[in-house]
Design a protein around this motif. Structure first.
Motif, short mmCIF file in Angstrom:
data_model
loop_
_atom_site.label_atom_id
_atom_site.label_comp_id
_atom_site.label_asym_id
_atom_site.label_seq_id
_atom_site.Cartn_x
_atom_site.Cartn_y
_atom_site.Cartn_z
N LEU A 154 0.81 -1.22 0.00
CA LEU A 154 0.00 0.00 0.00
C LEU A 154 0.85 1.27 0.00
O LEU A 154 0.31 2.37 0.02
CB LEU A 154 -0.96 0.01 1.20
N HIS A 192 3.68 3.99 -1.73
CA HIS A 192 3.88 4.49 -3.09
C HIS A 192 4.64 3.47 -3.93
O HIS A 192 4.29 3.18 -5.07
CB HIS A 192 4.66 5.81 -3.05
N VAL A 238 -2.80 8.27 -7.62
CA VAL A 238 -1.70 8.47 -6.69
C VAL A 238 -0.35 8.22 -7.41
O VAL A 238 0.66 8.85 -7.09
CB VAL A 238 -1.88 7.57 -5.45
N THR A 261 6.25 5.10 1.95
CA THR A 261 5.24 5.63 2.87
C THR A 261 3.87 5.31 2.29
O THR A 261 3.74 5.10 1.09
CB THR A 261 5.38 7.15 3.03
N ALA A 262 2.87 5.27 3.16
CA ALA A 262 1.53 4.91 2.71
C ALA A 262 1.10 5.81 1.56
O ALA A 262 1.26 7.03 1.61
CB ALA A 262 0.54 5.01 3.86
N ALA A 263 0.59 5.20 0.49
CA ALA A 263 0.28 5.96 -0.71
C ALA A 263 -0.98 6.81 -0.54
O ALA A 263 -1.06 7.94 -0.99
CB ALA A 263 0.12 5.01 -1.90
#
Lengths: 313, 270
Positions: free
Chosen positions: A169, A171, B104, B116-118
């Motif tokens: 989850l 990038h 994204v 890092t969390a998208a």
């Protein structure tokens, strides 16, 4: 009960294999046959390192890293030297066979009375059971050793499954997933698709090798033949998982792969118990995967025929 | 802004299938201009666009965007400067991933992809706000796989993604050709709107004479790998569809004549 616990434990250990293959087969859509070699690589390296006095934790970590190297080499064969994906995997798997023999020095290494990664819960359980070798679980006496391995496997799979979930989850993970989905789009978004494939295969084979490392510690030996057919088993597990819970979302897919592997091992344990010849196991698995791959097509054509008939009527 | 100098490309050189797709193209595109390339099939207009996008390297010549010589940059390296929309409405988005996940990726076009969390709440609401501008109701479907959308919706999202981070150059490769007339009109309108709002530099290939007349401020006509006409400024403003068709005819006649003259010369002198 011992049968079920055994199947559960192997299922959990092999679900790391399925999670690894989830990355190659489902995320970056790469039919990676390296798996058969890298699971043995993990097992043989761990066995040799533990025998030479390494901590089982470090040995397992080394197996993971070795698997990553094997996977990235397959990726480099495919991306840099433009070798077809299946052939790249076969080359790597064949090379690994000799490498594994080199690592072990012979075809089989027993791991009797050595430390394993389940040492720690074993001690804990031992204290808890006040010196008994077996404690009752749902009324059945279960050996402490089996139970501690089971607990260790659960922890391993839970932690790695969660980390993988979080990773996919990010990038970077999103870019990785897109690579298997639409290469043209990925390049247009400025992502180096070759780098993604190499990294995906590295991570995938790292997990597969880790699964081999834990498997060797659980069964108490590493064997140069143990990887044969593992790719098909992993694929069968993934397919069962998808049938069980579907594939809507990352968390669901990961859970499915884990549940699928465990269920598959339980089915195998039951089939063997009912008298299935172990030699036929790989044939049965291959037929199962074939059926699972063909079934959707058959359903579709039936559906079409049915529609045509109803249109004529 | 975009400077193409003496770019040539031959596919399958020295075989019976040899195609001289680009023959020494010279073209300079001004910052903030919207240029349209038209031409017959096989004229090399899409090839020229792909040369700029980096799908292949030219045999000779240079391509510059601003100060950067991008001739030897790979396709994904050029994405830092260039946003693209393809003819195939399914080519610009990843079907199995959700609308939000696709966007994204576009928010990081040409940048690094950190661990890092998208997606989080604020990113999602930012995405929702900008998707709302498409007026397709997609802001309520951010978590649906993009494969469930129509070609027109996907092309609108691709356009939005290509321009999410302001590109130095926007490349549109017949991006309405595969859509139904209604969706095509909507996408054309949206293209014009976004290019004007963001003051983008854009290069568009099209088959539609109507679009060529309506949308851009410059029309380039290609034929057999060369630029044969260039309507700019005042001249472009006066150009109508019949003028373009006449030019097509003239170009083709000129070539027929060239061939028949050559044949005559060969007959008489060889």
């Amino acid at each position: 009960m011992n049968l079920i616990i055994g199947a559960f434990t192997i299922g959990l250990i092999l679900s790391l294999l399925s999670l690894g293959m989830l990355i190659s087969f489902r995320m970056i859509k790469f039919t990676d046959i390296t798996v058969d070699g890298s699971i043995t690589l993990g097992a043989s390296l761990t066995a040799v390192l533990i025998m030479s006095g390494w901590s089982p934790w470090l040995a397992s970590l080394a197996a993971f890293l070795a698997g990553m190297v094997a996977g990235s080499l397959t990726g480099i064969l495919y991306t840099r030297f433009k070798i077809q994906e299946i052939l790249a995997g076969i080359l790597m798997m064949t090379a690994l066979y000799s490498i594994n023999l080199r690592i072990m020095g012979r075809s089989n290494i027993p791991l009797l009375d050595t430390d394993t990664v389940s040492e720690w819960p074993e001690q804990l359980l031992f204290n808890f059971a006040a010196g008994e070798n077996r404690i009752p679980v749902f009324g059945w006496p279960v050996s402490l050793i089996d139970l501690s391995v089971l607990i260790t496997s659960i922890i391993f799979v839970a932690v790695i499954g969660y980390l993988l979930y979080r990773f996919l989850l990010t990038h970077f993970g999103t870019a990785l997933r897109a690579t298997g989905n639409n290469v043209q789009m990925v390049r247009a978004q400025g992502i180096n698709n070759n780098k993604m494939i190499i990294f995906g295969l590295a991570l995938s084979n790292g997990l597969v090798a880790l699964s081999g490392a834990l498997l060797a510690q659980y069964q108490g030996f590493a064997d140069v033949q143990m990887g044969i057919g593992m790719m098909v088993w992993g694929l069968a597990s993934i397919i069962i998982g998808e049938a069980l819970v579907g594939k809507s979302g990352i968390g669901v897919t990961i859970t499915g792969a884990i549940l699928g592997t465990i269920l598959f091992r339980l089915l195998i344990a039951i089939a063997l118990r009912w008298g299935l010849n172990p030699n036929d196991l790989k044939l049965v698995t291959a037929i199962f995967v074939f059926a699972a791959l063909v079934a959707p097509l058959v359903f579709k054509s039936f559906h079409k025929k049915f529609q045509k008939k109803s249109n004529h009527a | 802004m975009l400077k193409i100098h003496a770019v040539s490309k031959t596919f399958f050189p020295q075989t019976v299938n040899e195609v001289r797709a680009l023959r020494g193209i010279d073209l300079t595109i001004e910052e903030g201009s919207f240029t349209c390339i038209i031409g017959t099939n096989g004229s090399g207009k899409s090839t020229l666009l792909n040369a700029v996008a980096g799908t292949f390297f030219p045999d000779s010549g240079t391509i510059r965007v601003g100060e950067a010589d991008i001739t030897r940059w790979t396709e994904y390296q050029r994405a830092r400067l260039i946003g693209r929309v393809f003819q195939n409405p399914f080519a610009g988005t990843a079907a199995e991933m959700t609308i939000a996940e696709n966007i994204v990726l576009a928010m990081k076009r040409g940048l690094s992809h950190p661990l890092t969390a998208a997606l989080n709440k604020s990113t999602k609401s930012e995405i929702g706000d900008r998707v709302r501008m498409l007026k397709m109701g997609l802001e309520d479907r951010l978590d649906n796989p993009i494969g469930t959308l129509s070609g027109g919706q996907r092309q609108a999202l691709t356009l939005l993604m290509a321009t999410w981070l302001r590109p130095r150059l926007l490349l549109l490769d017949e991006h309405t050709a595969a859509l139904d007339p209604k969706s095509a009109a909507k996408i054309a309108e949206l293209t014009k709107l976004i290019i004007h709002q963001e003051k983008l530099t854009a290069l568009m290939v099209t088959h539609s004479m109507q679009q060529a007349v309506d949308l851009p401020d410059r029309i380039i006509m290609m034929h057999k790998g060369q630029i044969v006409e260039d309507f700019q400024k005042e001249q472009k403003k006066r150009v109508r569809i019949p003028d373009l068709l006449d030019t097509f005819d003239r170009v083709q006649k000129r070539e027929l004549m060239d061939e028949s003259v050559a044949e005559m010369l060969i007959r008489d002198y060889v």
